[in-house]
Scaffold this motif. Structure first.
Motif, PDB file in Angstrom:
ATOM      1  N   GLY A   1       0.783  -1.232   0.000  1.00 12.24           N
ATOM      2  CA  GLY A   1       0.000   0.000   0.000  1.00 12.24           C
ATOM      3  C   GLY A   1       0.814   1.281   0.000  1.00 12.24           C
ATOM      4  O   GLY A   1       0.248   2.370  -0.079  1.00 12.24           O
ATOM      5  N   MET A   2       2.154   1.189   0.081  1.00 14.15           N
ATOM      6  CA  MET A   2       2.965   2.402   0.160  1.00 14.15           C
ATOM      7  C   MET A   2       2.808   3.270  -1.090  1.00 14.15           C
ATOM      8  O   MET A   2       2.624   4.486  -0.999  1.00 14.15           O
ATOM      9  CB  MET A   2       4.440   2.072   0.355  1.00 14.15           C
ATOM     10  CG  MET A   2       5.338   3.308   0.321  1.00 14.15           C
ATOM     11  SD  MET A   2       7.091   2.936   0.436  1.00 14.15           S
ATOM     12  CE  MET A   2       7.296   2.956   2.196  1.00 14.15           C
ATOM     13  N   THR A   3       2.869   2.640  -2.259  1.00 17.75           N
ATOM     14  CA  THR A   3       2.767   3.415  -3.497  1.00 17.75           C
ATOM     15  C   THR A   3       1.408   4.098  -3.602  1.00 17.75           C
ATOM     16  O   THR A   3       1.320   5.293  -3.899  1.00 17.75           O
ATOM     17  CB  THR A   3       3.018   2.519  -4.720  1.00 17.75           C
ATOM     18  OG1 THR A   3       4.352   1.998  -4.642  1.00 17.75           O
ATOM     19  CG2 THR A   3       2.868   3.300  -6.010  1.00 17.75           C
ATOM     20  N   ALA A   4       0.344   3.350  -3.337  1.00 15.79           N
ATOM     21  CA  ALA A   4      -1.001   3.928  -3.421  1.00 15.79           C
ATOM     22  C   ALA A   4      -1.168   5.075  -2.429  1.00 15.79           C
ATOM     23  O   ALA A   4      -1.747   6.119  -2.766  1.00 15.79           O
ATOM     24  CB  ALA A   4      -2.045   2.839  -3.164  1.00 15.79           C
ATOM     25  N   ALA A   5      -0.669   4.900  -1.216  1.00 13.63           N
ATOM     26  CA  ALA A   5      -0.794   5.951  -0.203  1.00 13.63           C
ATOM     27  C   ALA A   5      -0.007   7.194  -0.612  1.00 13.63           C
ATOM     28  O   ALA A   5      -0.481   8.332  -0.430  1.00 13.63           O
ATOM     29  CB  ALA A   5      -0.298   5.434   1.146  1.00 13.63           C
ATOM     30  N   THR A   6       1.182   6.990  -1.170  1.00  9.11           N
ATOM     31  CA  THR A   6       2.014   8.125  -1.587  1.00  9.11           C
ATOM     32  C   THR A   6       1.359   8.887  -2.727  1.00  9.11           C
ATOM     33  O   THR A   6       1.322  10.123  -2.725  1.00  9.11           O
ATOM     34  CB  THR A   6       3.417   7.637  -1.997  1.00  9.11           C
ATOM     35  OG1 THR A   6       3.985   6.893  -0.920  1.00  9.11           O
ATOM     36  CG2 THR A   6       4.332   8.805  -2.313  1.00  9.11           C
ATOM     37  N   VAL A   7       0.827   8.146  -3.699  1.00  7.04           N
ATOM     38  CA  VAL A   7       0.131   8.798  -4.815  1.00  7.04           C
ATOM     39  C   VAL A   7      -1.083   9.570  -4.303  1.00  7.04           C
ATOM     40  O   VAL A   7      -1.337  10.714  -4.709  1.00  7.04           O
ATOM     41  CB  VAL A   7      -0.276   7.759  -5.882  1.00  7.04           C
ATOM     42  CG1 VAL A   7      -1.206   8.381  -6.920  1.00  7.04           C
ATOM     43  CG2 VAL A   7       0.960   7.176  -6.560  1.00  7.04           C
ATOM     44  N   ALA A   8      -1.835   8.968  -3.393  1.00  6.31           N
ATOM     45  CA  ALA A   8      -3.015   9.638  -2.828  1.00  6.31           C
ATOM     46  C   ALA A   8      -2.617  10.924  -2.108  1.00  6.31           C
ATOM     47  O   ALA A   8      -3.306  11.957  -2.230  1.00  6.31           O
ATOM     48  CB  ALA A   8      -3.745   8.694  -1.880  1.00  6.31           C
ATOM     49  N   LEU A   9      -1.512  10.888  -1.370  1.00 10.24           N
ATOM     50  CA  LEU A   9      -1.050  12.085  -0.675  1.00 10.24           C
ATOM     51  C   LEU A   9      -0.649  13.179  -1.662  1.00 10.24           C
ATOM     52  O   LEU A   9      -0.945  14.358  -1.450  1.00 10.24           O
ATOM     53  CB  LEU A   9       0.124  11.745   0.245  1.00 10.24           C
ATOM     54  CG  LEU A   9      -0.244  11.081   1.569  1.00 10.24           C
ATOM     55  CD1 LEU A   9       0.997  10.519   2.253  1.00 10.24           C
ATOM     56  CD2 LEU A   9      -0.957  12.076   2.487  1.00 10.24           C
TER      57      LEU A   9
ATOM     58  N   LEU B   1       3.907  17.810   4.522  1.00  2.60           N
ATOM     59  CA  LEU B   1       4.780  17.070   5.437  1.00  2.60           C
ATOM     60  C   LEU B   1       4.542  15.567   5.329  1.00  2.60           C
ATOM     61  O   LEU B   1       5.494  14.776   5.264  1.00  2.60           O
ATOM     62  CB  LEU B   1       4.553  17.537   6.874  1.00  2.60           C
ATOM     63  CG  LEU B   1       5.427  16.873   7.944  1.00  2.60           C
ATOM     64  CD1 LEU B   1       6.905  17.111   7.663  1.00  2.60           C
ATOM     65  CD2 LEU B   1       5.041  17.376   9.334  1.00  2.60           C
ATOM     66  N   ALA B   2       3.272  15.167   5.301  1.00  2.00           N
ATOM     67  CA  ALA B   2       2.956  13.738   5.167  1.00  2.00           C
ATOM     68  C   ALA B   2       3.476  13.183   3.842  1.00  2.00           C
ATOM     69  O   ALA B   2       4.045  12.088   3.787  1.00  2.00           O
ATOM     70  CB  ALA B   2       1.445  13.530   5.269  1.00  2.00           C
ATOM     71  N   ALA B   3       3.309  13.957   2.772  1.00  2.00           N
ATOM     72  CA  ALA B   3       3.800  13.519   1.464  1.00  2.00           C
ATOM     73  C   ALA B   3       5.325  13.445   1.448  1.00  2.00           C
ATOM     74  O   ALA B   3       5.906  12.534   0.847  1.00  2.00           O
ATOM     75  CB  ALA B   3       3.300  14.461   0.378  1.00  2.00           C
ATOM     76  N   ALA B   4       5.978  14.386   2.121  1.00  2.00           N
ATOM     77  CA  ALA B   4       7.444  14.371   2.193  1.00  2.00           C
ATOM     78  C   ALA B   4       7.931  13.101   2.885  1.00  2.00           C
ATOM     79  O   ALA B   4       8.885  12.454   2.426  1.00  2.00           O
ATOM     80  CB  ALA B   4       7.951  15.606   2.934  1.00  2.00           C
TER      81      ALA B   4
END
Length: 196
Positions: free
Chosen positions: A14-22, A44-47
């Motif tokens: 889920g890391m990729t999906a979460a990063t794209v969503a952010l 900050l969360a996206a960073a």
């Protein structure tokens, strides 16, 4: 792998999906409240998410190969720029005010240069190895980003000098690309000359 170094990259589920969503959330909030606290917290969360992705790719293993480490360096500007944005919005830190240049000169221009050098070699049938002048170009474009982001804080540098120096470094980096890759791109590929 070409050098006999193995080590599969395994991303947490889920890391990729979460990063794209952010990143989508960062862009969406920027359209409505670019200076609001929510924009800062999302940046900050996206960073953090982008830095975690970068770490999983184990970029330190590429330090012997400029055509690979430049991609990691370019990507590193993304979490760094997002972190600066968060600092600028949430704390008012003036040293972070030029975060946009970390994303544009740092991430975009550096990645464009890195990918152009790689693709130009690959699509003309040449080995994926860059000349020293190209490695210098890599360093110059990131130096342009550093100067543009932090130059105003260096002693003896006023704002016009920062702009001129950053532009000169950027221009020199891409001029070196043209110098080295012009002849490559305007002649037939090695594969074509070999009849393949």
């Amino acid at each position: 792998r070409q050098r006999g170094v193995e080590g599969a990259v395994q991303a947490p589920r889920g890391m990729t999906a979460a990063t794209v969503a952010l990143m989508i959330a960062v862009a969406a909030v920027d359209l409505m409240q670019p200076s609001g606290a929510s924009a800062g917290w999302l940046a900050l969360a996206a960073a953090i998410a982008q830095a975690a992705r970068l770490a999983q790719w184990q970029g330190w293993r590429t330090l012997h190969d400029p055509i690979v480490w430049i991609l990691h360096l370019a990507y590193a500007w993304l979490p760094f720029g997002l972190a600066l944005k968060a600092l600028a919005i949430l704390t008012g830190m003036t040293a972070a005010a030029f975060w946009l240049h970390a994303l544009t000169i740092g991430a975009l221009a550096t990645m464009i240069l890195g990918v152009m050098t790689r693709v130009s070699l690959g699509h003309t049938g040449r080995p994926l190895r860059v000349r020293p002048l190209v490695t210098l170009a890599y360093l110059l474009v990131s130096a342009a980003a550093i100067v543009r982001v932090f130059g105003a804080w260096l002693p003896g540098f006023d704002y016009p000098a920062v702009i001129v120096l950053s532009a000169a470094l950027w221009t020199t980096a891409f001029a070196l690309f043209l110098w080295v890759y012009g002849p490559i791109l305007f002649t037939s590929s090695i594969d074509a000359r070999a009849g393949r």
